[in-house]
Motif scaffolding. Structure first.
Motif, PDB file in Angstrom:
ATOM      1  N   ASP A 185       0.821  -1.219   0.000  1.00 38.46           N
ATOM      2  CA  ASP A 185       0.000   0.000   0.000  1.00 38.46           C
ATOM      3  C   ASP A 185       0.855   1.271   0.000  1.00 38.46           C
ATOM      4  N   GLY A 186       2.149   1.107  -0.137  1.00 43.27           N
ATOM      5  CA  GLY A 186       3.033   2.270  -0.190  1.00 43.27           C
ATOM      6  C   GLY A 186       3.533   2.725   1.170  1.00 43.27           C
ATOM      7  N   SER A 187       3.067   2.056   2.240  1.00 42.49           N
ATOM      8  CA  SER A 187       3.580   2.422   3.564  1.00 42.49           C
ATOM      9  C   SER A 187       4.967   1.812   3.741  1.00 42.49           C
ATOM     10  N   LEU A 188       5.690   2.297   4.752  1.00 35.97           N
ATOM     11  CA  LEU A 188       7.065   1.862   4.977  1.00 35.97           C
ATOM     12  C   LEU A 188       7.110   0.873   6.138  1.00 35.97           C
ATOM     13  N   ASP A 189       7.932  -0.159   5.958  1.00 39.09           N
ATOM     14  CA  ASP A 189       7.945  -1.309   6.857  1.00 39.09           C
ATOM     15  C   ASP A 189       8.800  -1.101   8.122  1.00 39.09           C
ATOM     16  N   GLN A 190       8.520  -0.027   8.869  1.00 36.96           N
ATOM     17  CA  GLN A 190       9.218   0.136  10.156  1.00 36.96           C
ATOM     18  C   GLN A 190       8.465   1.178  10.982  1.00 36.96           C
ATOM     19  N   ASP A 191       8.634   1.148  12.302  1.00 43.85           N
ATOM     20  CA  ASP A 191       7.974   2.133  13.185  1.00 43.85           C
ATOM     21  C   ASP A 191       8.298   3.556  12.748  1.00 43.85           C
ATOM     22  N   GLU A 192       7.274   4.374  12.725  1.00 45.13           N
ATOM     23  CA  GLU A 192       7.455   5.788  12.356  1.00 45.13           C
ATOM     24  C   GLU A 192       8.494   6.469  13.250  1.00 45.13           C
ATOM     25  N   ALA A 193       8.374   6.240  14.542  1.00 42.23           N
ATOM     26  CA  ALA A 193       9.248   6.941  15.493  1.00 42.23           C
ATOM     27  C   ALA A 193      10.701   6.555  15.255  1.00 42.23           C
ATOM     28  N   LEU A 194      10.886   5.303  14.896  1.00 46.79           N
ATOM     29  CA  LEU A 194      12.237   4.801  14.651  1.00 46.79           C
ATOM     30  C   LEU A 194      12.783   5.376  13.332  1.00 46.79           C
ATOM     31  N   LEU A 195      11.929   5.427  12.323  1.00 39.97           N
ATOM     32  CA  LEU A 195      12.346   6.029  11.045  1.00 39.97           C
ATOM     33  C   LEU A 195      12.774   7.474  11.271  1.00 39.97           C
ATOM     34  N   ALA A 196      12.072   8.144  12.158  1.00 37.96           N
ATOM     35  CA  ALA A 196      12.376   9.556  12.429  1.00 37.96           C
ATOM     36  C   ALA A 196      13.741   9.714  13.096  1.00 37.96           C
ATOM     37  N   ARG A 197      14.172   8.673  13.816  1.00 40.51           N
ATOM     38  CA  ARG A 197      15.470   8.757  14.516  1.00 40.51           C
ATOM     39  C   ARG A 197      16.660   8.558  13.583  1.00 40.51           C
ATOM     40  N   LEU A 198      16.418   7.901  12.448  1.00 41.72           N
ATOM     41  CA  LEU A 198      17.535   7.523  11.571  1.00 41.72           C
ATOM     42  C   LEU A 198      18.047   8.707  10.760  1.00 41.72           C
ATOM     43  N   ASP A 199      19.333   8.665  10.446  1.00 42.31           N
ATOM     44  CA  ASP A 199      19.911   9.739   9.642  1.00 42.31           C
ATOM     45  C   ASP A 199      19.399   9.697   8.203  1.00 42.31           C
ATOM     46  N   VAL A 200      19.340   8.503   7.628  1.00 43.43           N
ATOM     47  CA  VAL A 200      18.967   8.377   6.212  1.00 43.43           C
ATOM     48  C   VAL A 200      18.014   7.190   6.022  1.00 43.43           C
ATOM     49  N   VAL A 201      16.924   7.415   5.308  1.00 48.06           N
ATOM     50  CA  VAL A 201      15.979   6.335   5.011  1.00 48.06           C
ATOM     51  C   VAL A 201      15.938   6.107   3.497  1.00 48.06           C
ATOM     52  N   VAL A 202      16.386   4.906   3.106  1.00 47.13           N
ATOM     53  CA  VAL A 202      16.266   4.473   1.710  1.00 47.13           C
ATOM     54  C   VAL A 202      15.033   3.580   1.649  1.00 47.13           C
ATOM     55  N   GLY A 203      14.146   3.817   0.705  1.00 46.70           N
ATOM     56  CA  GLY A 203      12.969   2.960   0.562  1.00 46.70           C
ATOM     57  C   GLY A 203      13.032   2.221  -0.763  1.00 46.70           C
ATOM     58  N   SER A 204      12.779   0.906  -0.722  1.00 49.68           N
ATOM     59  CA  SER A 204      12.847   0.114  -1.955  1.00 49.68           C
ATOM     60  C   SER A 204      11.671  -0.854  -2.045  1.00 49.68           C
ATOM     61  N   VAL A 205      11.298  -1.152  -3.262  1.00 43.35           N
ATOM     62  CA  VAL A 205      10.288  -2.179  -3.511  1.00 43.35           C
ATOM     63  C   VAL A 205      11.013  -3.510  -3.689  1.00 43.35           C
ATOM     64  N   HIS A 206      10.669  -4.499  -2.873  1.00 44.20           N
ATOM     65  CA  HIS A 206      11.295  -5.820  -2.976  1.00 44.20           C
ATOM     66  C   HIS A 206      10.269  -6.917  -3.225  1.00 44.20           C
ATOM     67  N   SER A 207       8.990  -6.579  -3.187  1.00 45.10           N
ATOM     68  CA  SER A 207       7.951  -7.599  -3.348  1.00 45.10           C
ATOM     69  C   SER A 207       6.909  -7.067  -4.328  1.00 45.10           C
ATOM     70  N   GLY A 208       6.131  -7.969  -4.896  1.00 45.76           N
ATOM     71  CA  GLY A 208       5.096  -7.539  -5.836  1.00 45.76           C
ATOM     72  C   GLY A 208       5.653  -6.699  -6.964  1.00 45.76           C
ATOM     73  N   LEU A 209       6.832  -7.111  -7.435  1.00 44.00           N
ATOM     74  CA  LEU A 209       7.506  -6.320  -8.474  1.00 44.00           C
ATOM     75  C   LEU A 209       6.747  -6.332  -9.797  1.00 44.00           C
ATOM     76  N   ASN A 210       5.819  -7.284  -9.903  1.00 42.41           N
ATOM     77  CA  ASN A 210       5.016  -7.346 -11.136  1.00 42.41           C
ATOM     78  C   ASN A 210       3.666  -6.651 -11.000  1.00 42.41           C
ATOM     79  N   ASP A 211       3.482  -5.891  -9.949  1.00 43.49           N
ATOM     80  CA  ASP A 211       2.245  -5.109  -9.814  1.00 43.49           C
ATOM     81  C   ASP A 211       1.967  -4.365 -11.118  1.00 43.49           C
ATOM     82  N   ASP A 212       0.673  -4.193 -11.435  1.00 43.32           N
ATOM     83  CA  ASP A 212       0.407  -3.470 -12.685  1.00 43.32           C
ATOM     84  C   ASP A 212       0.785  -2.002 -12.519  1.00 43.32           C
ATOM     85  N   ARG A 213       0.883  -1.325 -13.655  1.00 41.79           N
ATOM     86  CA  ARG A 213       1.408   0.041 -13.705  1.00 41.79           C
ATOM     87  C   ARG A 213       0.706   0.989 -12.735  1.00 41.79           C
TER      88      ARG A 213
END
Ligand SMILES: [Zn+2]
Ligand SMILES: [Zn+2]
Length: 354
Positions: A185-213
């Motif tokens: 659904d486009g959400s990110l797979d980690q606690d919001e508060a924890l993401l906020a603590r990190l210096d850099v957040v890289v987001g990648s798609v690793h599943s459902g790579l064949n989703d339609d356009r």
């Protein structure tokens, strides 16, 4: 007493093998031997070498023992000399300029997830390459095949990184981060508060790579709009060649020699969103990824995107793969001032926190 450090020579060999994409078992032989010897007093190493008893140690074989003996005798090990003789790959002027301008790497893995080496070793290799920082971006919980870090393990990793940083040379530091999965659904797979603590957040798609356009575009747009996201990782998910030996990674469950087509999404919409939300587009340097393809790098450039030229390294030697990304970026005319890892660490973190 010898001028050479046999352990440093073993590590150097491992590094060069990794960089050359050699089989993992071969690299491991040198890293294991270096580790075994590092645990012993220097005199014992020399004594065992004299007595021909190095191979009695677990982790030291004939080849590595010979390297150690040569090194202790003050000679450059033959194995190392051969690797050095074949290493030269020249970059053209623009790619070299870009590579020289890079001060760090924003996408790397350690043995906390699916990387092969401890954080300390990744950091030391980055120091040797002349980097000022390394962003550690291990995987997120849902990526079980890659031992993605739960919130708890990530918290522990943050404490660990703080300790490791204290022992690293002045002028270098590990920045905290994550390669977080972009969920269906486009959400990110980690606690919001924890993401906020990190210096850099890289987001990648690793599943459902064949989703339609339409679905893939919605998914990516939602992730890009998330205020925690800083860098969009390997955006098409393509695999142009077989994975390097021994590297098992997201989505491939240990199988090798598979190529994968690009995911289908509306690139103009995605890159426009990256500009709007100031998310950098990653130029992933891995030889089997080369992601995004050049035509999309050019489109992102025209759209006004920033870029991050990253290695996605899973081993120390792979940290030197940045030059492959630089070559592709240079071919597309990406100027250094559009690349976020030409910035100093403080500048980078100020940008990600903004
Ligand atoms: Zn990834
Ligand atoms: Zn990665």
């Amino acid at each position: 007493m010898s001028e050479r450090d046999p352990i440093a020579d073993l590590r150097r060999i491992a590094f060069l093998l990794e960089r050359a994409n050699e089989a993992t078992y071969r690299v491991r032989a040198f890293r294991s031997a270096a580790k075994a010897l590092a645990a012993l007093p220097v005199e014992e190493v020399a004594e065992r070498a004299r007595a021909g008893k190095l191979t009695e140690l677990a982790g030291v074989g004939d080849v590595t023992a010979r390297c150690v003996a040569e090194s202790l005798a003050g000679e450059e090990p033959v194995y190392l000399r051969r690797l050095l003789a074949t290493e030269g790959t020249d970059l053209d002027a623009e790619a070299t300029a870009l590579r020289t301008a890079l001060r760090g790497d924003c996408h790397t893995h350690s043995d906390w997830s699916d990387g092969g080496s401890p954080i300390e070793e990744m950091a030391l290799a980055a120091v040797e390459l002349g980097h000022e920082y390394l962003v550690l971006t291990d995987h997120s919980p849902r990526l079980k095949v890659a031992r993605g870090l739960t919130a708890d393990r990530l918290r522990r990793q943050l404490d660990h990184v703080a300790r490791v940083n204290e022992a690293l040379p002045e002028g270098f530091r590990i920045l905290t981060g994550i390669e977080v999965d972009i969920l269906a659904d486009g959400s990110l797979d980690q606690d919001e508060a924890l993401l906020a603590r990190l210096d850099v957040v890289v987001g990648s798609v690793h599943s459902g790579l064949n989703d339609d356009r339409a679905k893939m575009t919605r998914r990516m747009l939602a992730a890009i709009a998330n205020p925690h996201l800083d860098i969009l990782g390997h955006c098409t998910g393509r695999m142009v060649s077989s994975r390097p030996a021994g590297v098992t990674g997201p989505g491939d469950r240990g199988h090798r020699a598979r190529t994968r087509a690009e995911s289908d999404f509306d690139a103009d919409a995605v890159f426009a969103a990256c500009v709007e939300h100031d998310v950098a587009v990653e130029i992933n340097s891995r030889p089997e990824r080369q992601d995004p393809p050049k035509r999309l790098i050019r489109r992102a450039l025209e759209a006004g995107c920033r870029f991050a030229i990253n290695t996605d390294a899973h081993a120390p030697g792979q940290l030197d793969w940045q030059r492959f990304g630089c070559e592709r970026a240079a071919l597309c005319g990406v100027p250094a001032d559009r690349v976020i890892n030409t910035w100093a660490a403080d500048e980078l973190v100020a940008w990600t926190r903004d």
